[in-house]
Design a protein around this motif. Sequence first.
Motif, PDB file in Angstrom:
ATOM      1  N   GLN A 102     -12.682 -24.092  -3.688  1.00 48.20           N
ATOM      2  CA  GLN A 102     -12.868 -23.395  -2.445  1.00 48.20           C
ATOM      3  C   GLN A 102     -11.051 -22.978  -2.170  1.00 48.20           C
ATOM      4  O   GLN A 102     -11.108 -21.625  -2.220  1.00 48.20           O
ATOM      5  CB  GLN A 102     -12.921 -24.229  -1.261  1.00 48.20           C
ATOM      6  CG  GLN A 102     -12.807 -23.210  -0.397  1.00 48.20           C
ATOM      7  CD  GLN A 102     -13.908 -22.191  -0.013  1.00 48.20           C
ATOM      8  OE1 GLN A 102     -14.709 -22.386  -0.389  1.00 48.20           O
ATOM      9  NE2 GLN A 102     -13.505 -21.811   0.970  1.00 48.20           N
ATOM     10  N   PHE A 103      -9.990 -23.294  -2.535  1.00 50.26           N
ATOM     11  CA  PHE A 103      -8.685 -23.144  -2.575  1.00 50.26           C
ATOM     12  C   PHE A 103      -8.354 -21.665  -3.667  1.00 50.26           C
ATOM     13  O   PHE A 103      -7.343 -21.272  -3.317  1.00 50.26           O
ATOM     14  CB  PHE A 103      -7.412 -24.053  -2.545  1.00 50.26           C
ATOM     15  CG  PHE A 103      -7.026 -24.843  -0.827  1.00 50.26           C
ATOM     16  CD1 PHE A 103      -6.535 -23.668  -0.263  1.00 50.26           C
ATOM     17  CD2 PHE A 103      -8.299 -25.273  -0.875  1.00 50.26           C
ATOM     18  CE1 PHE A 103      -6.572 -24.125   1.575  1.00 50.26           C
ATOM     19  CE2 PHE A 103      -7.671 -25.793   0.589  1.00 50.26           C
ATOM     20  CZ  PHE A 103      -6.699 -25.465   1.611  1.00 50.26           C
ATOM     21  N   ILE A 104      -9.344 -22.013  -4.938  1.00 49.14           N
ATOM     22  CA  ILE A 104      -8.794 -21.389  -5.992  1.00 49.14           C
ATOM     23  C   ILE A 104      -9.286 -19.743  -6.504  1.00 49.14           C
ATOM     24  O   ILE A 104      -9.300 -19.093  -5.930  1.00 49.14           O
ATOM     25  CB  ILE A 104      -9.329 -22.085  -7.390  1.00 49.14           C
ATOM     26  CG1 ILE A 104      -7.908 -23.167  -7.252  1.00 49.14           C
ATOM     27  CG2 ILE A 104      -9.245 -21.418  -8.793  1.00 49.14           C
ATOM     28  CD1 ILE A 104      -8.766 -24.905  -8.469  1.00 49.14           C
ATOM     29  N   THR A 105     -10.413 -19.969  -5.469  1.00 50.69           N
ATOM     30  CA  THR A 105     -12.016 -19.205  -5.536  1.00 50.69           C
ATOM     31  C   THR A 105     -11.891 -18.066  -3.980  1.00 50.69           C
ATOM     32  O   THR A 105     -11.923 -17.269  -4.190  1.00 50.69           O
ATOM     33  CB  THR A 105     -13.119 -19.664  -5.665  1.00 50.69           C
ATOM     34  OG1 THR A 105     -13.694 -20.646  -4.635  1.00 50.69           O
ATOM     35  CG2 THR A 105     -13.496 -20.063  -7.363  1.00 50.69           C
ATOM     36  N   ALA A 106     -11.188 -18.157  -3.179  1.00 55.64           N
ATOM     37  CA  ALA A 106     -11.591 -18.295  -1.647  1.00 55.64           C
ATOM     38  C   ALA A 106     -10.085 -16.878  -1.609  1.00 55.64           C
ATOM     39  O   ALA A 106     -10.401 -15.077  -1.768  1.00 55.64           O
ATOM     40  CB  ALA A 106     -11.158 -18.772  -0.793  1.00 55.64           C
TER      41      ALA A 106
END
Length: 111
Positions: free
Chosen positions: A72-76
């Motif tokens: 989530q922290f990479i893709t958002a």
Amino acid sequence: MIEATASVLLVLGAALTLIAAVGLLRFPDVLTRMHAATKPATAGLLLILTGAALVHPGAVQVAKLALVALLQFITAPVGAHLIGRAVFWSRSPLAERTHLDDESRRRSGRT
């Protein structure tokens, strides 16, 4: 005590996610909606995952939850950046209150 803490985290995470959903509906243009879709939703998911990790403390379960948080922290931010660039380059109309145009200032050398 751990279950109470996990419950509080789950409720807070759900509340943040609900706030993000309301922001998506209420904000006037794509850029402000993008903000609502990324920051509160990511923080809400992190709270929910932390609460779930407290309820399911096994190493495998925590590793899976940590992987979800990492993805989530990479893709958002990447998704939000791509949406922002697409909005900018398509010259999509912005709300009257949205005045920032940092990209054109950067390109013109007026940083």
